[in-house]
Design a protein around this motif. Structure first.
Motif, PDB file in Angstrom:
ATOM      1  N   LYS A  20       4.384 -18.098 120.466  1.00 22.80           N
ATOM      2  CA  LYS A  20       4.366 -17.897 119.016  1.00 22.80           C
ATOM      3  C   LYS A  20       3.707 -16.556 118.698  1.00 22.80           C
ATOM      4  N   HIS A  21       4.012 -16.020 117.514  1.00 22.41           N
ATOM      5  CA  HIS A  21       3.534 -14.667 117.205  1.00 22.41           C
ATOM      6  C   HIS A  21       2.858 -14.554 115.837  1.00 22.41           C
ATOM      7  N   ASN A  22       3.350 -15.264 114.830  1.00 18.44           N
ATOM      8  CA  ASN A  22       2.905 -15.060 113.446  1.00 18.44           C
ATOM      9  C   ASN A  22       1.937 -16.151 113.005  1.00 18.44           C
ATOM     10  N   LEU A  23       0.731 -15.734 112.613  1.00 17.68           N
ATOM     11  CA  LEU A  23      -0.274 -16.666 112.105  1.00 17.68           C
ATOM     12  C   LEU A  23      -0.614 -16.328 110.672  1.00 17.68           C
ATOM     13  N   PHE A  24      -0.700 -17.367 109.826  1.00 19.90           N
ATOM     14  CA  PHE A  24      -1.105 -17.195 108.431  1.00 19.90           C
ATOM     15  C   PHE A  24      -2.428 -17.917 108.222  1.00 19.90           C
ATOM     16  N   PHE A  25      -3.391 -17.227 107.589  1.00 11.68           N
ATOM     17  CA  PHE A  25      -4.721 -17.792 107.344  1.00 11.68           C
ATOM     18  C   PHE A  25      -4.886 -18.082 105.851  1.00 11.68           C
ATOM     19  N   ARG A  43      -6.044 -10.727 119.874  1.00  8.50           N
ATOM     20  CA  ARG A  43      -5.353 -11.503 120.913  1.00  8.50           C
ATOM     21  C   ARG A  43      -3.857 -11.231 120.927  1.00  8.50           C
ATOM     22  N   GLY A  44      -3.396 -10.400 119.982  1.00  8.89           N
ATOM     23  CA  GLY A  44      -1.986 -10.017 119.976  1.00  8.89           C
ATOM     24  C   GLY A  44      -1.128 -10.686 118.930  1.00  8.89           C
ATOM     25  N   PHE A  45      -1.719 -11.504 118.066  1.00  7.87           N
ATOM     26  CA  PHE A  45      -0.940 -12.166 117.024  1.00  7.87           C
ATOM     27  C   PHE A  45      -0.716 -11.238 115.838  1.00  7.87           C
ATOM     28  N   SER A  46       0.381 -11.445 115.140  1.00  5.62           N
ATOM     29  CA  SER A  46       0.618 -10.812 113.854  1.00  5.62           C
ATOM     30  C   SER A  46      -0.017 -11.709 112.790  1.00  5.62           C
ATOM     31  N   ILE A  57     -14.804  -8.293 102.030  1.00  6.47           N
ATOM     32  CA  ILE A  57     -14.238  -8.899 103.240  1.00  6.47           C
ATOM     33  C   ILE A  57     -12.742  -8.645 103.330  1.00  6.47           C
ATOM     34  N   THR A  58     -12.015  -8.847 102.214  1.00 10.24           N
ATOM     35  CA  THR A  58     -10.576  -8.622 102.271  1.00 10.24           C
ATOM     36  C   THR A  58     -10.255  -7.139 102.449  1.00 10.24           C
ATOM     37  N   ALA A  59     -11.128  -6.275 101.928  1.00 14.61           N
ATOM     38  CA  ALA A  59     -10.926  -4.835 102.141  1.00 14.61           C
ATOM     39  C   ALA A  59     -11.048  -4.515 103.625  1.00 14.61           C
ATOM     40  N   ARG A  60     -12.004  -5.169 104.298  1.00 13.51           N
ATOM     41  CA  ARG A  60     -12.147  -4.967 105.745  1.00 13.51           C
ATOM     42  C   ARG A  60     -10.888  -5.423 106.476  1.00 13.51           C
ATOM     43  N   LEU A  61     -10.372  -6.579 106.097  1.00 10.04           N
ATOM     44  CA  LEU A  61      -9.156  -7.087 106.730  1.00 10.04           C
ATOM     45  C   LEU A  61      -7.983  -6.117 106.561  1.00 10.04           C
ATOM     46  N   GLU A  62      -7.843  -5.628 105.336  1.00 11.25           N
ATOM     47  CA  GLU A  62      -6.744  -4.699 105.064  1.00 11.25           C
ATOM     48  C   GLU A  62      -6.908  -3.399 105.838  1.00 11.25           C
ATOM     49  N   SER A  63      -8.167  -2.977 106.051  1.00 13.74           N
ATOM     50  CA  SER A  63      -8.393  -1.765 106.836  1.00 13.74           C
ATOM     51  C   SER A  63      -8.024  -1.967 108.301  1.00 13.74           C
ATOM     52  N   CYS A  64      -7.984  -3.235 108.729  1.00 12.52           N
ATOM     53  CA  CYS A  64      -7.550  -3.563 110.094  1.00 12.52           C
ATOM     54  C   CYS A  64      -6.038  -3.744 110.179  1.00 12.52           C
ATOM     55  N   GLY A  65      -5.345  -3.523 109.067  1.00  9.22           N
ATOM     56  CA  GLY A  65      -3.895  -3.670 109.053  1.00  9.22           C
ATOM     57  C   GLY A  65      -3.423  -5.094 108.847  1.00  9.22           C
ATOM     58  N   LYS A  78       6.891 -18.246 105.059  1.00 13.61           N
ATOM     59  CA  LYS A  78       8.245 -18.605 105.522  1.00 13.61           C
ATOM     60  C   LYS A  78       8.496 -18.184 106.968  1.00 13.61           C
ATOM     61  N   ASP A  79       7.796 -17.153 107.436  1.00 13.72           N
ATOM     62  CA  ASP A  79       7.969 -16.714 108.826  1.00 13.72           C
ATOM     63  C   ASP A  79       6.792 -17.108 109.718  1.00 13.72           C
ATOM     64  N   ALA A  80       5.858 -17.911 109.208  1.00 11.29           N
ATOM     65  CA  ALA A  80       4.665 -18.262 109.975  1.00 11.29           C
ATOM     66  C   ALA A  80       4.996 -19.273 111.067  1.00 11.29           C
ATOM     67  N   ASP A  81       4.402 -19.071 112.230  1.00 11.43           N
ATOM     68  CA  ASP A  81       4.534 -20.037 113.328  1.00 11.43           C
ATOM     69  C   ASP A  81       3.451 -21.105 113.254  1.00 11.43           C
TER      70      ASP A  81
END
Length: 475
Positions: A20-25, A43-46, A57-65, A78-81
């Motif tokens: 699996k590749h896509n994780l939604f939090f 770990r390699g997840f999208s 906190i969300t600004a930090r996340l966005e700075s990590c892409g 819709k595309d989350a694994d």
């Protein structure tokens, strides 16, 4: 109503996420959820996620892409694994509900963290009713000073990083292990620190016996080759020691027969200095930069855990002596225009309050004024007498009580902060109810002078009082 924890365990989650590749939090801006998202990305997840509003906190996340959405929408998953969620998320959240209806795997925060940590060799879980964040912070400083590049996940921001985490190598993982709703039973420690065990979270645990049983299970997660670091000064820790399925390592301020103990304590400045003994032999001396004699116990626990895992005692003592605290643990905010020092602290249980006020009194030169907000109706009602005693018997000169922070509850208990104020006053301690944070800040500010301390205390949103006071500080 809180969502339930899942209990897939590491093997189950490994199976769910294979290929699996896509994780939604859902709730990605949470104190620890954001750290899990970043670790998952490494770990390699999208990774993507939802939170209610933008924050640092969300600004930090966005700075990590990592994309963060601020309006909940089923289209985001819709595309989350798989969907990782915090139990504070309502089941009506569109993303959570959509994933559940379509069979997308749902994984609770604690369960996911338990899986993530299995990628680390030495996993130190810090548990206890009090002192978890401070002790985890001490461990972070010790391991960093020892040069082992730890990964750390705490419950409060670390001074070194400004965040609750430190992303390091894969040998050491130190983490705060919270007992609420038995979340810590999803973790995978190889060494379990148990600082103390008291009645708390009464909306979940029906008795002290139930709490003890949970802590015993937590220690057992380390396995037959694991280690439990236990506080012999705590009655409930002693009670579970005999049933431990792993090796016990003990620490104590009172029992020189413990594996690790303190001696020659110097509390004259309010900032403890003490010798550390192993099996009766002095092997180090520490000088803490944070006040309160209760922090000697926290320091002994961090020292014992690190030395048992091969850290040199001198390096461990150096780390303790360099540790400067974490956010909202006797954190100095400012000095008011009238010269009073303003501090913030997270204490919200009677035992924590008593210990914090004792430490504050030791370093305060003048009057000590406390602004306190009780946390949850159930805790306030169940431990009411304990709260009254903690304040009435303290060295505080005045206490201002703010409205109870409801958190997840409604007031079916008929309890109020005004009742607390009246009961404390009846015990001879000046106390009153402040109807708003603005009023609490005004009263404390106007009454305080040079050398006084204003201590803003509680686990809810009472820190807003500190923000109000900072806005009027001169330096």
């Amino acid at each position: 109503m809180a969502l339930p924890n899942t209990h897939f365990g590491p093997f189950g989650i490994e199976t769910i996420l294979r290929n699996k590749h896509n994780l939604f939090f859902a709730g990605i801006g949470g104190v620890s959820m954001n750290s899990l998202a970043i670790l998952a990305q490494k770990r390699g997840f999208s990774v993507s996620g939802y939170d209610r509003a933008p924050s640092a906190i969300t600004a930090r996340l966005e700075s990590c892409g990592i994309p963060v959405y601020y309006e909940a929408d089923a289209a985001h998953v819709k595309d989350a694994d798989a969907l990782v969620y915090t139990v504070a998320m309502p089941e009506t959240n569109p993303e959570y509900a959509w994933a559940r209806e379509r069979g997308i795997p749902l994984i609770s925060r604690a369960d996911f963290l338990g899986w993530l940590m299995t990628g680390y060799k030495r996993r130190i879980g810090v548990s206890g009713t009090h002192g978890k964040s401070t002790t985890t912070g001490m461990l972070s400083k010790i391991l960093t000073c020892a040069g082992v590049d730890p990964t750390v996940l705490n419950g409060a921001p670390l001074r070194e990083t400004g965040t609750v985490d430190r992303i390091g190598a894969h040998d050491f993982f130190a983490f705060e292990a919270c007992e609420y709703m038995d979340s810590f039973l999803d973790f995978q420690p190889t060494l379990a620190v148990i600082l103390n065990i008291e009645l708390d979270h009464v909306d979940y645990f029906p008795s002290i016996e139930a709490i003890r049983a949970s802590f015993l299970k937590f220690a057992g997660l380390t396995g037959p080759d694991g280690i439990a670091v236990l506080n012999l000064d705590d009655e409930n820790c002693r009670l579970i020691q005999r049933d431990l399925p792993c090796r016990a390592v003990t620490f104590s301020r009172l029992d020189p027969g413990a594996d690790y103990s303190s001696a020659n304590e110097d509390l004259s400045t309010g900032y403890p200095a003490f010798d550390i003994r192993r099996n009766g032999e002095t092997i180090a001396r520490a000088q803490l930069r944070i006040p309160g004699e209760h922090n000697i116990s926290n320091a002994l626990a961090a020292f014992a855990a690190s030395v048992e895992y091969g850290i040199d005692p001198d390096a461990a003592a150096e780390g303790l002596s360099a540790y400067e605290g974490i956010a909202r643990r006797m954190e100095k905010l400012c000095v008011t225009k009238r010269g009073a020092e303003v501090y913030s602290d997270y204490a919200h249980h009677p035992t924590e309050i008593a210990a914090t006020l004792k430490g504050a009194r030791a370093v305060c030169r003048g009057k000590l004024r406390v602004v306190f907000q009780p946390h949850t109706y159930s805790r306030t009602a169940e431990l009411f007498d304990g709260f009254v005693s903690a304040f009435a018997e303290s060295g505080a000169d005045e206490v201002l009580f703010c409205d109870i922070y409801a958190a997840r509850e409604t007031n079916t208990y008929g309890v109020s902060s005004a009742q607390l104020a009246d009961a404390v006053t009846e015990r001879g301690k000046p106390a009153s109810f402040a109807p708003s944070f603005e009023e609490a800040a005004r009263i404390a500010d106007e009454a305080s002078r040079e050398g006084d301390m204003i201590l803003v205390m509680g686990a809810g949103d009472v820190e807003k009082v500190g923000v109000l006071l900072k806005e009027h500080c001169a330096r």
